[in-house]
Design a protein around this motif. Structure first.
Motif, PDB file in Angstrom:
ATOM      1  N   ILE A  69       7.038  19.469  -3.220  1.00  0.00           N
ATOM      2  CA  ILE A  69       7.378  18.780  -1.968  1.00  0.00           C
ATOM      3  C   ILE A  69       6.141  18.635  -1.086  1.00  0.00           C
ATOM      4  CG2 ILE A  69       8.685  18.986   0.201  1.00  0.00           C
ATOM      5  CD1 ILE A  69      10.909  20.357  -1.518  1.00  0.00           C
ATOM      6  N   ILE A  70       5.359  19.702  -0.979  1.00  0.00           N
ATOM      7  CA  ILE A  70       4.115  19.662  -0.186  1.00  0.00           C
ATOM      8  C   ILE A  70       3.184  18.578  -0.718  1.00  0.00           C
ATOM      9  CG2 ILE A  70       1.973  20.922   0.326  1.00  0.00           C
ATOM     10  CD1 ILE A  70       3.717  23.500   0.377  1.00  0.00           C
ATOM     11  N   ALA A  71       3.020  18.554  -2.036  1.00  0.00           N
ATOM     12  CA  ALA A  71       2.103  17.589  -2.661  1.00  0.00           C
ATOM     13  C   ALA A  71       2.554  16.154  -2.416  1.00  0.00           C
ATOM     14  CB  ALA A  71       1.987  17.865  -4.159  1.00  0.00           C
ATOM     15  N   ILE A  72       3.848  15.890  -2.572  1.00  0.00           N
ATOM     16  CA  ILE A  72       4.371  14.531  -2.390  1.00  0.00           C
ATOM     17  C   ILE A  72       4.256  14.082  -0.942  1.00  0.00           C
ATOM     18  CG2 ILE A  72       6.458  13.102  -2.454  1.00  0.00           C
ATOM     19  CD1 ILE A  72       5.223  13.588  -5.201  1.00  0.00           C
ATOM     20  N   ILE A  73       4.700  14.933  -0.001  1.00  0.00           N
ATOM     21  CA  ILE A  73       4.624  14.591   1.420  1.00  0.00           C
ATOM     22  C   ILE A  73       3.174  14.316   1.823  1.00  0.00           C
ATOM     23  CG2 ILE A  73       4.865  15.500   3.776  1.00  0.00           C
ATOM     24  CD1 ILE A  73       7.371  16.996   2.793  1.00  0.00           C
ATOM     25  N   SER A  74       2.275  15.181   1.404  1.00  0.00           N
ATOM     26  CA  SER A  74       0.866  15.054   1.782  1.00  0.00           C
ATOM     27  C   SER A  74       0.224  13.825   1.155  1.00  0.00           C
ATOM     28  CB  SER A  74       0.099  16.312   1.378  1.00  0.00           C
ATOM     29  OG  SER A  74       0.632  17.446   2.027  1.00  0.00           O
ATOM     30  N   TYR A  75       0.548  13.567  -0.109  1.00  0.00           N
ATOM     31  CA  TYR A  75       0.008  12.374  -0.764  1.00  0.00           C
ATOM     32  C   TYR A  75       0.462  11.108  -0.034  1.00  0.00           C
ATOM     33  CZ  TYR A  75      -0.816   8.656  -4.095  1.00  0.00           C
ATOM     34  OH  TYR A  75      -1.235   7.469  -4.654  1.00  0.00           O
ATOM     35  N   LEU A  76       1.742  11.034   0.300  1.00  0.00           N
ATOM     36  CA  LEU A  76       2.268   9.859   1.001  1.00  0.00           C
ATOM     37  C   LEU A  76       1.676   9.736   2.401  1.00  0.00           C
ATOM     38  CD1 LEU A  76       6.013   9.935  -0.144  1.00  0.00           C
ATOM     39  CD2 LEU A  76       4.191   8.385  -0.923  1.00  0.00           C
ATOM     40  N   LEU A  77       1.449  10.856   3.055  1.00  0.00           N
ATOM     41  CA  LEU A  77       0.786  10.848   4.359  1.00  0.00           C
ATOM     42  C   LEU A  77      -0.622  10.263   4.224  1.00  0.00           C
ATOM     43  CD1 LEU A  77       1.073  11.710   7.336  1.00  0.00           C
ATOM     44  CD2 LEU A  77       0.211  13.961   6.679  1.00  0.00           C
ATOM     45  N   GLY A  78      -1.289  10.634   3.152  1.00  0.00           N
ATOM     46  CA  GLY A  78      -2.625  10.102   2.881  1.00  0.00           C
ATOM     47  C   GLY A  78      -2.628   8.604   2.663  1.00  0.00           C
ATOM     48  N   ASN A  79      -1.494   8.063   2.225  1.00  0.00           N
ATOM     49  CA  ASN A  79      -1.357   6.618   1.982  1.00  0.00           C
ATOM     50  C   ASN A  79      -1.374   5.789   3.264  1.00  0.00           C
ATOM     51  OD1 ASN A  79       0.028   5.453  -0.995  1.00  0.00           O
ATOM     52  ND2 ASN A  79      -0.588   7.578  -0.767  1.00  0.00           N
ATOM     53  N   ILE A  80      -1.162   6.427   4.404  1.00  0.00           N
ATOM     54  CA  ILE A  80      -1.195   5.700   5.681  1.00  0.00           C
ATOM     55  C   ILE A  80      -2.649   5.345   5.966  1.00  0.00           C
ATOM     56  CG2 ILE A  80      -0.709   5.760   8.152  1.00  0.00           C
ATOM     57  CD1 ILE A  80       1.437   7.928   7.491  1.00  0.00           C
ATOM     58  N   SER A  81      -3.007   4.095   5.742  1.00  0.00           N
ATOM     59  CA  SER A  81      -4.391   3.646   5.886  1.00  0.00           C
ATOM     60  C   SER A  81      -4.611   3.023   7.260  1.00  0.00           C
ATOM     61  CB  SER A  81      -4.743   2.634   4.797  1.00  0.00           C
ATOM     62  OG  SER A  81      -6.025   2.105   5.039  1.00  0.00           O
ATOM     63  N   PHE A  82      -5.241   3.777   8.138  1.00  0.00           N
ATOM     64  CA  PHE A  82      -5.500   3.272   9.485  1.00  0.00           C
ATOM     65  C   PHE A  82      -6.499   2.117   9.467  1.00  0.00           C
ATOM     66  CE2 PHE A  82      -3.681   7.422  10.322  1.00  0.00           C
ATOM     67  CZ  PHE A  82      -2.797   7.127  11.344  1.00  0.00           C
ATOM     68  N   ALA A  83      -7.431   2.139   8.533  1.00  0.00           N
ATOM     69  CA  ALA A  83      -8.389   1.033   8.429  1.00  0.00           C
ATOM     70  C   ALA A  83      -7.654  -0.263   8.076  1.00  0.00           C
ATOM     71  CB  ALA A  83      -9.448   1.342   7.374  1.00  0.00           C
ATOM     72  N   TYR A  84      -6.719  -0.171   7.167  1.00  0.00           N
ATOM     73  CA  TYR A  84      -5.940  -1.353   6.754  1.00  0.00           C
ATOM     74  C   TYR A  84      -4.999  -1.791   7.874  1.00  0.00           C
ATOM     75  CZ  TYR A  84      -2.712  -4.308   4.158  1.00  0.00           C
ATOM     76  OH  TYR A  84      -1.923  -5.355   3.753  1.00  0.00           O
ATOM     77  N   ILE A  85      -4.234  -0.834   8.422  1.00  0.00           N
ATOM     78  CA  ILE A  85      -3.219  -1.155   9.436  1.00  0.00           C
ATOM     79  C   ILE A  85      -3.857  -1.724  10.708  1.00  0.00           C
ATOM     80  CG2 ILE A  85      -1.484  -0.167  10.986  1.00  0.00           C
ATOM     81  CD1 ILE A  85      -0.915   1.886   8.677  1.00  0.00           C
ATOM     82  N   LEU A  86      -4.874  -1.040  11.233  1.00  0.00           N
ATOM     83  CA  LEU A  86      -5.497  -1.494  12.476  1.00  0.00           C
ATOM     84  C   LEU A  86      -6.269  -2.801  12.270  1.00  0.00           C
ATOM     85  CD1 LEU A  86      -6.689   1.929  13.943  1.00  0.00           C
ATOM     86  CD2 LEU A  86      -4.685   0.589  14.590  1.00  0.00           C
ATOM     87  N   GLY A  87      -6.863  -2.963  11.098  1.00  0.00           N
ATOM     88  CA  GLY A  87      -7.548  -4.219  10.781  1.00  0.00           C
ATOM     89  C   GLY A  87      -6.580  -5.388  10.799  1.00  0.00           C
ATOM     90  N   LYS A  88      -5.401  -5.169  10.210  1.00  0.00           N
ATOM     91  CA  LYS A  88      -4.377  -6.220  10.178  1.00  0.00           C
ATOM     92  C   LYS A  88      -3.829  -6.504  11.577  1.00  0.00           C
ATOM     93  CE  LYS A  88      -3.779  -7.540   5.840  1.00  0.00           C
ATOM     94  NZ  LYS A  88      -3.865  -8.943   5.426  1.00  0.00           N
ATOM     95  N   ILE A  89      -3.596  -5.449  12.364  1.00  0.00           N
ATOM     96  CA  ILE A  89      -3.023  -5.614  13.705  1.00  0.00           C
ATOM     97  C   ILE A  89      -3.989  -6.359  14.628  1.00  0.00           C
ATOM     98  CG2 ILE A  89      -2.355  -4.381  15.817  1.00  0.00           C
ATOM     99  CD1 ILE A  89      -1.126  -2.213  13.987  1.00  0.00           C
ATOM    100  N   PHE A  90      -5.248  -5.907  14.643  1.00  0.00           N
ATOM    101  CA  PHE A  90      -6.195  -6.435  15.629  1.00  0.00           C
ATOM    102  C   PHE A  90      -6.985  -7.661  15.169  1.00  0.00           C
ATOM    103  CE2 PHE A  90      -5.732  -2.003  17.136  1.00  0.00           C
ATOM    104  CZ  PHE A  90      -5.310  -2.266  18.429  1.00  0.00           C
ATOM    105  N   THR A  91      -7.176  -7.818  13.857  1.00  0.00           N
ATOM    106  CA  THR A  91      -8.026  -8.922  13.390  1.00  0.00           C
ATOM    107  C   THR A  91      -7.348  -9.802  12.342  1.00  0.00           C
ATOM    108  OG1 THR A  91      -9.056  -7.730  11.545  1.00  0.00           O
ATOM    109  CG2 THR A  91     -10.050  -7.426  13.732  1.00  0.00           C
ATOM    110  N   LYS A  92      -6.173  -9.360  11.870  1.00  0.00           N
ATOM    111  CA  LYS A  92      -5.449 -10.087  10.809  1.00  0.00           C
ATOM    112  C   LYS A  92      -6.255 -10.129   9.502  1.00  0.00           C
ATOM    113  CE  LYS A  92      -2.134 -11.488  13.684  1.00  0.00           C
ATOM    114  NZ  LYS A  92      -2.167 -10.477  14.710  1.00  0.00           N
ATOM    115  N   LYS A  93      -7.146  -9.151   9.317  1.00  0.00           N
ATOM    116  CA  LYS A  93      -7.981  -9.104   8.114  1.00  0.00           C
ATOM    117  C   LYS A  93      -7.764  -7.804   7.356  1.00  0.00           C
ATOM    118  CE  LYS A  93     -11.649 -11.917  10.198  1.00  0.00           C
ATOM    119  NZ  LYS A  93     -13.021 -11.901  10.755  1.00  0.00           N
TER     120      LYS A  93
END
Length: 193
Positions: free
Chosen positions: A5-29
């Motif tokens: 459970i720890i491994a799965i939760i942590s791996y999925l948490l790691g999948n949250i890519s702030f570079a991707y998300i913020l790039g899409k939100i602010f620049t659409k790139k």
């Protein structure tokens, strides 16, 4: 079961890519279409500027902090190490982004900060010194990470074999993720700041 459970939760948490998300939100790139192709803080900084780059850095650090808190709460020190390794793997190879993530430096800083602040500060300072001297972020990142197992032996007392092996693993993973940077450093074509 709790370690799974720890491994799965942590791996999925790691999948949250702030570079991707913020790039899409602010620049659409998609940050991965530019620079090094990495979905991490350094490439976000170079591609989108300081504001987004700093937000990405702290977001990635926070992922590491949260994962270790969850892991330690559920599974003690072993849970913390497993969570730390899993969140970094999730950041580096996120299934949600086709396994094309970042290099894990900021997330590793968050992870190690929660496990051993002394080691984090020493490696961070060493990395920053190298960045200032060489004006090359990748050189500082590689050096700072590579020093983690050494610092674990020399400065962290009493010696903890599990912590040393954890440091060896995350250092090896970081160096592997920087393999293209290492090739460019050898050729003298790596970008400077």
């Amino acid at each position: 079961m709790k370690y799974f459970i720890i491994a799965i939760i942590s791996y999925l948490l790691g999948n949250i890519s702030f570079a991707y998300i913020l790039g899409k939100i602010f620049t659409k790139k998609d940050v991965r279409d530019f620079g090094s192709g990495s979905a991490g803080a350094t490439n976000a900084l170079r591609t989108f500027g300081k504001k987004i780059g700093i937000m990405v850095f702290f977001g990635d650090v926070l992922k590491g902090v949260i994962a270790v808190l969850i892991g330690k709460n559920i599974g003690g020190d072993t849970g913390a190490y497993l969570a730390g390794a899993s969140v970094i793997i999730g950041h580096n190879w996120p299934v949600l982004l086709g396994f094309k993530g970042g290099k894990g430096v900021a997330t590793t800083i968050g992870v190690v900060f929660m496990i051993n602040i002394k080691l984090t500060l020493i490696c961070f300072v060493l990395g920053v010194i190298i960045i200032i001297i060489t004006r090359t972020v990748s050189m500082g990142s590689i050096f700072g990470m590579a020093m983690a197992p050494v610092v674990a032996i020399v400065f962290i007392k009493p010696f903890d074999l599990a912590f040393f092996l954890f440091c060896l693993f995350i250092a090896g993973m970081s160096i592997y993720r920087h393999k293209d940077n290492i090739k460019r450093l050898i050729k003298g074509t790596e970008r400077k700041i």
